[in-house]
Structure formats: structure tokens, C-alpha cells
Design an enzyme around this catalytic site. Structure first.
Site, mmCIF file in Angstrom:
data_model
loop_
_atom_site.group_PDB
_atom_site.id
_atom_site.type_symbol
_atom_site.label_atom_id
_atom_site.label_comp_id
_atom_site.label_asym_id
_atom_site.label_seq_id
_atom_site.Cartn_x
_atom_site.Cartn_y
_atom_site.Cartn_z
ATOM 1 N N CYS A 314 19.684 -4.373 26.094
ATOM 2 C CA CYS A 314 19.591 -3.360 25.034
ATOM 3 C C CYS A 314 20.373 -2.107 25.408
ATOM 4 O O CYS A 314 20.883 -1.404 24.536
ATOM 5 C CB CYS A 314 18.137 -3.024 24.735
ATOM 6 S SG CYS A 314 17.196 -2.468 26.171
ATOM 7 N N HIS A 858 13.302 0.886 26.778
ATOM 8 C CA HIS A 858 14.057 0.125 25.782
ATOM 9 C C HIS A 858 15.023 1.065 25.070
ATOM 10 O O HIS A 858 14.699 2.218 24.777
ATOM 11 C CB HIS A 858 13.098 -0.499 24.772
ATOM 12 C CG HIS A 858 13.787 -1.324 23.718
ATOM 13 N ND1 HIS A 858 14.443 -2.482 24.013
ATOM 14 C CD2 HIS A 858 13.920 -1.131 22.380
ATOM 15 C CE1 HIS A 858 14.949 -2.992 22.888
ATOM 16 N NE2 HIS A 858 14.650 -2.185 21.896
#
Length: 924
Positions: A314, A858
Site C-alpha cells: 500500500c 496502512h
């Protein structure tokens, strides 16, 4: 008679829950149920069972009394109401609705069914919030709890009825079809369901075995439930053909996210990761999936294509999305850029990185929204940057820095870099030196990256010993701004004048808690309306004496305690070879116990300061006059009270006062007005041998100022007769730096502005000892002060917020909310090159976000599609529209700003243009 279960002790409750949790953790599978419970109640229960265990163990006997009393406070029934959005719940057909921004570990935790049942049997309460375990990730072996199932808006046409529904993204289209029929009381043969993205028909959802996740259905998306009430059979047949054409057998769109507010999933402690998940897709030929004839499109808009997560990638996906949505890069890589590939550059990657990036960009801008697996690009990336290999989490900003530099070297139009020796500024105009530095830089570095992203700043170094100034003009690719602490403190400082123009005045100011003396002086200067020819001399007072002058502007304010006493003396700015006369007040004190004991003189009040020029001849009468001038505002009038005139000469020339020590101005022999003192103030001058010289005699005797010290001490002894003529209350009650007063919550939580971060970046700072500067004049390494100024701004300004700090013993992330301007980010006044008259206004169009902590967070990206003038959230392969006000958050990490150019229309993503990259004027 009903048997009542015996009540468990707290220790027994704790052991029972622990045993159940351990037993269920290894057996968790898809379809299992977990339950949300508010973090607040869970924390109360943990404290309840943990405190009691300490008492039972007997290991904290000294605190047993206090612990045992708290251990009796058993939590009340479970109350999950703080997790529920009551406003939505009242009108929602979907039942209980959670707040959209809940975070696991902060607002709630997830409990296995068996643990929930046990706690609920003991305490009761609710409401019950059950959620299912689903599989995620490429390998489909990662287990996560779907805290936020898809919320879809069903539109029944042509009737116009609407209804909201909650459904798991792992449910099939067939299940959605069934539920829609149930809601609208229809039979399956009566309806067909369409992907109704942006209220347009895009694809007929007729593959009943396909999951909603695979169909790329997003949160809060619209679904069209169309009644098949068609007059001709051909219409339905046409729909079916169109639907089957648009339902290509592409790679499933999977979600890899642990952020509840971003991806709808919240990874519990039972999640598992398979580092080899990528191996299951090694033989999948993804390149064949990007034809233009069999792709489901949602309108004409391109650029809404996600990137599959290859296992903790990510960080890479978010950075790539920001770069591919930079308009200049979009145009450049969609045209023929191969002629600019530099395969001979030893600093580059023989063009392979640029080719891989260009290929990936074209796929992301191809029609259709099937997610792209960026495996070819990642393979090239790790070949040249092995630090990004594997499935570990990395820093998105570090990747961006590598990509921008690597793409520049691969696309550098300069095939043979000339050797250029930089010249010293030699007091030449900054404009001339800056242009010379930039021309030398362009002679060696010329690429689309330089055209778009590179700017120039002025770097000034000053040697602290010889004051040698070194000025250079260096290029930059991005700005790394510190997150200046928003914590503030109140500081009270009393300002004194040396010219007798005003009484002392105390000012209470708000300054940065971790600021420096220069911040305090700047605030004081504004508060007291300091004139351009004046400056403030800051001092700390202890025991009625000046303990130290705070002359170094870099002194940390944290070294000043709240019970300290600060003064600031207003003095003329232009003074050379100056010493400071310190007037120390002494008061007569009688010895205790014996009325015949000798009189003692002890310091009291606050010292006064006045500058004295070392070049002038100073006599004893001059010092008398200087002291008279400093004390003149405190002169009493004939009546009672203090004289508060601001005109010192008027005060000094007052003849009506009965005190014989007042200076009476007379005409000197040269015609100038020089006051003649009929009776002097009782002053004592401390000489270089620490002996006191009586200044009431020998008016014309010269005072020697050749002392090594910068201060000249003069005592004034305040007798009772003298105190009758002056109101000394103004110098007696010096307030503390900070008195504890109530500070509003708003003041404590003052938002941090991006401008404040920029100002902290541009502020003069001393170099750290590990990075000292070699002074060419001293021929030694010095801890010079460094000042940066913006000189030339790029077309696209990349700003990195320094959220991560590293030290030998600790890694830390700052979750500080920064108020980032989306429109009208005005940098005009921050550019040091005043010859550039063009306004420097920027607009935000992309940014990366980091959620979570160090190494376990994230990344997502917020991108504005300029063609649509609409913001989207790019969470790996999941893309969803967001409101502009939701772009700002405490997760913002790397910001992308585009200059607003009034001379020509702004470029837009993906739109063809004849503008050649070489003609982009990034230097204006």
C-alpha cells in the site's frame, strides 16, 4: 426453586475469558462471528479484574487498601451506545448504524462469540453488534472482521422507490438480487440489477455467483433495481448481451486494508498474513486483461483504476497514484517519451525504471476499472532498490524520493554532464548568483522531473566565530516540513524603559511551549509596539538581581520555569561598544531583637538597565542624571500617587517638587540644556576592585568603564525620606512568568497550520554538532547557524510532513492534525526573490495518508480528478468518492500542490495536449 449460578470473583472472570480467547484464536475461520464492544467498558472491566488479582497475590500489600476499594467497583452492564450513530439509526432501514469513523483499539475491540456470550451472561446490556469474519488478501487466507459491510442505496425504477441495505462484500450478486426482491416485494423474474455508479448504467449484474467485491462494488454506491416491464422481448435480450459483454472474467478485486474508515474492514488480533500469497498468482497473465473492447466502463472518466496489493505494498500504491495523477506526468508518459530515455546515464537504471513506470501509468489510464497488479513495476523497482523488496511495510515518502530521483536520471536529456565548478558569491547580487547556480544545475540535469518538480532555495550559513557568511542556491525536489508542536504556554514579562518615557508594564503572552527566546521577543515587540529603532534586552531576575541576560535568541523557553521572573529592557537598537548600567535598589532594614543593632542595606525590587557608550566620557554627574531619568516616571506629585507622564524631560524639569534631589535643568556653558543637581541621589558605584565609590561627590570625576564585564553596577539606597518622593511599587511587585490560570480547551487544542510548519522549516537554526560546517575563513569546523529561504518554486510542489522521528532508543509517529489549505495556498510572501512579481498560489490535488503506528500502518491516497473536479479515495484497488472536506485529516503525510497559473488554463488529468514537456516553465 430455581438454582442461581454463584457469582464469580474478578480473578475467576479473568481466567475464564483468557481460556476462551486462547482456545478460539487458533480455530477462527471464515463465517465466524465476532462482536464489537466499546473500548471504554472493556477498559473498565480489565482494570476491575487486574486490580483485584494484585490484592489476591499479596504482591502489593502497601497499596492494598486503595486497590481493594477500587476492586469493588464492578462494571455496570455493557453499554455500546457510544458506538452507534443515533441520528442515522432513527431513520435507517438498515437497522443499527455505527459511527463511520470508529477505530479498533481506540473506540472498540472485537471479541469472539464465546467471549461475548460469557461477558453478556454476566453483565447483560448491549446493543448486540455482531460482525462476520471474511477472507481478504491475494491468497484469500487473511482473515478479517468486516466491521463495516457495504452500505448500498437501491433505486427501484421506474417507480422511483429507494432503500438502503447493508450487505457483506463477500456476498454474491445473487444474494443482493434476492434481498432487493425481498425489500421491494418482487419476484426474481421481475427485476434485473445494474451497477449504477454515478447514477449511470454501467454493467448488468447478472453473474449470480460473482461476489460484490469481485464486481468492484464500493461503499455507499448506488444500485439500480430495474423492473423488467418491457413491451418487446428484444429489450431484455439486448440488456443481457450487454451485461455478459461487460462481465469479463478478470482477476477478482480484493481488498487489503486494516483501516475501518478506509476499506470497511478492521483486522482483529486473529488476523493472519501469508507472506507467500503472491505465488498463487504467478501464472496469471494480467497483461491480457486490459483490452478496450471487453472492459466494464463507468462513464467516460479514466484514471479511476486501483492497484492490487501484492502484500504490504500500500505504501507503493498510494505514491504511484499521486504521481500518475500529476497532469504533466500523465501527458508525458501517455505520449511518446522513449526518445528521452537515457540508457547511458551511470546514475540511472538504463531506462528500465522509466519504461516500467510509463507502462504502469498507461494501464491505469486505460478505459475500464479493472484493478492492475503492479508486479512488473515492483520487480523493476526492487532490482534497483532492494530495500523495497519483500512484503515488509516501507515509507511512502522514501519511495517517492527514490522514484522522482530515479525517473529523473532515466529521463535526463543531458547525455554527457559537463564539469562545472561553482563560484563563491563574493557579495554579488543574490539574483545573479541564483541564476548562475540554476543554469549550472540545468546544464547537468534536464528532465520532465526537473521541469515539473524541482525548485531552488537559498541557503545561508553564518560562522559564529568570525561571522563569515556563505550563501548557496541549491535545488530541491520536495520540502520536508517539521510538525511544529502546537502546545503553547503563557509567559508574563515586565518591560522597563531606560529613557524615563513610561512606567513599567507587564505583558502576558502566548508563545510556543517548545519555542525559543526569539519567539518571546517577537511577541513582546508586537505587544509593546516596539519602534524600528528600538530593541528589547531580555533578562532573568533572581534575588532582586539580574541573574542572566537572555541574549541568545536560540535559548529554549523550556529552560525558563513558571515561577521565574523575567524583565525586558527597551533600549536603542544602534549601539556600538556599549556597556549596561545596572541600577540595583537597596532598602534600609533594622536588625531584629535589639533596637540599637546597626542598619543593613539589602537588595529589593527590580534592577533597572540603561546603556552607556564606551566611546563617551562619563562623569559621576552623568550617572546621576542617567539614574534620575530612569526613576523619573515614579516621581510622586505634590499630592499623592505616582506621576505617570511619558515625557521624561518634563518630569526631570519639574521645579514645584519639594524633594531636593530632583534634577533642575539649566543652561550649560555651551548653551545646551544640562540639568544641575542641587542634591544628589545616594548612589554607590562598584569599581573593578568591588569597592563602592560614592557618586554624590566629585561631579566632574570621570568614571572608568574599562572593566572586563559588560555591566556597571550602581546601588541606589532608598531611605525613608527618598521613598516619600518616589512610588517604588512599580518595581517591587514583579510578577512570575506564569500564574496558573484556566486555559480554554480551544486554546490547548489550537490547530497546526501548514504555514506554521513552513515557517518552522525556514527559521534560522544552529547546525547539529554532528553536521558542523567547515568555515573557509577560520579553517575549522564550526556549529554555524543555517537559514533557508525559498527562491524558485516548481510547477508541482511536493510537501512531506515529518510525522516519523527516529532515535537510537525510540521510534515515534506524530498524529498531529495539520490544517492543510486545499485552495489558495499562497506562498508569495515566503519567496525571497522579490524580483519575481508573479503570485505563487497553489492548489492541492493529491496526497498520501498514513493510518496506524510505526511499521504496522496502512497507506491510502486522496486524489482529485481535475476533469471531474471531484475527490476520490484510493485504497489499493478500492476507489470511492469522498467529499472535499474529508480530505483533511491527521493522517495526511505527503502533499501534492499544483501552481494556479492565471496566464493559461490549468492542465487537467488525461486530456491530450500539444504542450511539450520541454516548454513547461517551471522556473517562473
Amino acid at each position: 426453586m430455581v438454582d442461581v449460578a454463584p457469582q464469580l470473583t474478578p480473578e475467576e472472570e479473568k481466567q475464564a475469558v483468557r481460556d476462551i480467547a486462547v482456545a478460539t484464536e487458533a480455530q477462527t475461520k471464515v463465517g465466524d462471528t465476532f462482536y464489537l464492544i466499546t473500548q471504554r467498558w472493556w477498559q473498565d472491566w480489565l482494570e476491575y479484574v487486574s486490580q483485584t488479582s494484585i490484592v489476591n497475590d499479596g504482591s502489593s500489600s502497601e497499596h492494598q487498601g486503595s486497590v481493594s476499594s477500587s476492586a469493588l467497583k464492578k462494571p455496570s452492564c455493557i453499554d455500546n451506545s457510544d458506538l452507534i450513530d443515533e441520528a442515522v439509526y432513527e431513520d435507517s432501514a438498515t437497522g443499527i448504524e455505527l459511527h463511520d469513523t470508529l477505530v479498533e483499539g481506540t473506540d472498540y475491540i472485537l471479541l469472539p462469540k464465546e467471549v461475548w456470550n460469557k461477558l453478556h451472561s454476566w453483565y447483560g446490556g448491549g446493543p448486540v453488534l455482531a460482525r462476520k469474519v471474511i477472507n481478504t488478501g491475494l491468497s484469500k487466507k487473511e482473515l478479517s472482521v468486516e466491521v463495516y459491510p457495504l452500505r448500498l442505496e437501491l433505486h427501484l425504477m421506474p417507480k422511483g422507490d429507494r432503500s438502503s441495505i447493508r450487505i457483506s462484500k463477500k456476498e454474491t450478486i445473487g444474494e443482493l438480487h434476492r434481498k432487493a426482491c425481498e425489500i421491494f416485494d418482487l419476484t426474481p423474474k421481475q427485476v434485473c440489477i445494474w451497477d449504477y455508479f454515478s447514477h449511470q448504467k454501467h454493467a448488468l449484474m447478472n453473474d449470480m455467483e460473482k461476489t460484490l467485491d469481485e464486481a468492484n462494488i464500493q461503499m455507499d454506491q448506488d444500485i439500480l433495481v430495474e423492473l423488467i416491464n418491457i413491451k418487446t422481448e428484444g429489450g431484455l435480450s439486448s440488456h443481457q448481451e450487454n451485461g455478459s459483454m461487460n462481465n469479463g472474467s478478470l482477476a477478482p478485486a480484493t481488498l487489503h486494508s486494516s483501516i475501518a474508515t478506509s476499506g470497511g474492514l478492521s483486522a482483529s488480533k486473529f488476523s493472519s498474513r501469508n507472506g507467500n500469497s503472491e505465488s498463487h498468482f504467478q501464472n496469471l497473465n494480467t497483461d491480457k486483461a486490459y483490452g478496450t473492447s471487453s472492459i466494464s466502463t463507468r462513464g467516460a472518466t479514466c484514471g479511476l483504476t486501483g492497484l492490487l496489493n501484492l502484500g504490504n505494498t500500500c505504501f507503493m500504491n498510494s505514491a504511484i497514484q499521486c504521481l500518475v495523477h500529476t497532469p504533466e506526468f500523465t501527458r508525458y508518459f501517455r505520449e511518446d517519451y522513449h526518445q528521452e530515455i537515457n540508457r547511458q546515464n551511470p546514475l540511472g537504471m538504463v531506462g528500465e525504471l522509466a519504461l516500467a513506470f510509463g507502462d504502469l501509468l498507461r494501464k491505469l489510464w486505460a478505459p475500464g476499472r479493472a484493478p492492475v497488479a503492479p508486479r512488473p513495476f515492483k520487480a523493476k523497482l526492487v532490482r534497483f532498490a532492494p530495500q523495497f523488496s519483500g512484503c515488509s511495510q516501507h515509507d511512502s515518502q522514501e519511495l517517492l524520493a527514490f522514484l522522482l530521483d530515479g525517473l529523473h536520471e532515466d529521463l535526463n536529456r543531458v547525455k554527457h554532464k559537463p564539469y562545472i565548478k561553482s563560484k563563491d558569491a563574493d557579495d554579488r547580487p543574490d539574483e545573479e548568483v541564483a541564476d548562475e547556480y540554476w543554469a549550472n544545475h540545468i546544464a547537468r540535469n534536464d528532465s520532465i522531473i526537473v521541469d515539473v518538480c524541482q525548485g531552488q532555495y537559498k541557503s545561508t550559513l553564518v560562522c559564529p566565530v568570525c561571522n563569515k557568511v556563505s550563501v548557496t542556491f541549491d535545488p530541491f525536489m520536495y520540502l520536508s516540513l517539521p510538525l511544529q508542536s502546537t502546545a503553547t504556554r503563557s509567559m508574563t514579562v515586565t518591560i522597563f524603559t531606560c529613557d524615563g518615557s513610561a512606567l513599567p508594564a507587564a505583558y502576558t503572552l502566548t508563545v510556543p511551549k517548545h519555542g525559543r527566546c526569539r519567539d518571546l521577543i517577537q511577541s513582546l515587540s508586537i505587544a509593546c509596539s516596539l519602534q524600528f529603532n528600538e530593541k528589547l534586552l531580555l533578562a532573568e531576575i533572581r534575588g532582586h538581581l539580574i541573574y542572566r541576560f537572555l541574549e541568545d535568541p536560540m535559548i529554549l523557553l523550556s529552560t525558563i520555569k513558571e515561577d521565574d521572573h523575567l524583565t525586558a529592557y527597551k533600549i536603542p537598537k544602534v549601539l556600538k561598544k556599549t556597556k549596561f548600567l545596572q541600577l540595583i535598589h537597596r532598602r534600609e532594614e533594622q536588625g531584629t531583637g535589639n533596637a540599637q543593632s546597626p542598619v543593613g542595606w539589602k537588595p529589593y525590587g527590580t534592577p533597572l538597565v540603561s546603556p552607556i557608550s564606551c566611546d563617551d566620557t562619563i562623569t559621576r554627574s552623568d550617572i546621576q542624571q542617567i539614574v534620575h531619568t530612569m526613576l523619573s516616571p515614579m516621581l510622586r506629585t505634590k499630592g499623592s500617587g505616582a506621576m505617570t507622564t511619558s515625557n521624561a524631560s518634563v518630569v526631570a524639569s519639574t521645579k514645584s517638587h519639594t524633594d531636593s534631589s530632583i534634577a533642575a535643568p539649566t543652561k550649560g556653558e555651551d548653551g545646551s540644556s544640562k540639568p544641575m543637581l542641587s542634591e544628589k541621589l545616594p548612589l554607590q558605584l562598584v569599581d573593578e576592585n568591588n569597592a563602592c565609590i560614592d557618586l554624590t561627590v566629585g561631579d566632574d570625576k570621570v568614571v572608568k568603564l574599562s572593566l572586563p564585564s559588560m555591566s556597571i553596577l550602581v546601588f541606589v539606597d532608598w531611605s525613608q525620606n527618598l521613598l516619600a518622593s518616589y512610588d517604588t511599587n512599580h518595581i517591587e511587585n514583579l510578577p512570575e512568568v506564569c500564574k496558573h490560570v484556566h486555559v480554554s480547551k480551544k486554546a490547548r487544542n489550537e490547530p497546526l497550520s501548514l504555514y506554521t510548519c513552513l515557517e518552522a522549516f525556514l527559521r534560522e537554526e544552529p547546525l547539529v554538532p554532528e553536521d558542523m560546517w567547515y568555515c573557509p575563513q577560520c579553517k575549522e569546523r564550526r556549529q554555524a547557524s543555517k537559514k533557508l529561504d525559498l527562491w524558485r518554486l516548481p510547477e508541482v510542489l511536493v510537501i512531506h510532513l515529518k510525522r516519523f522521528s527516529y532515535s537510537r532508543s525510540m521510534k515515534h509517529k506524530l498524529d498531529t492534525f495539520v490544517n492543510i489549505p486545499i485552495h489558495d495556498f499562497d506562498l508569495t510572501n515566503y519567496v525571497a526573490n522579490k524580483n519575481n512579481t508573479q503570485r505563487q498560489i497553489y492548489e492541492l490535488y493529491a496526497l498520501t495518508n498514513h493510518y496506524g503506528g510505526m511499521g504496522s500502518g496502512h497507506y491510502t491516497a486522496h486524489i482529485k480528478l481535475l476533469d471531474e473536479n471531484r475527490w476520490y479515495n484510493f485504497d489499493d484497488n478500492h476507489i470511492s468518492p469522498i467529499n472535499e472536506e474529508d480530505v483533511k485529516s491527521a493522517a495526511a503525510y505527503v502533499l501534492f500542490y499544483k501552481r494556479v497559473n492565471n496566464d493559461r488554463s490549468s492542465a487537467s488529468n488525461g486530456v491530450g495536449s500539444n504542450l511539450n514537456s520541454k516548454n513547461i516553465n517551471s522556473n517562473s
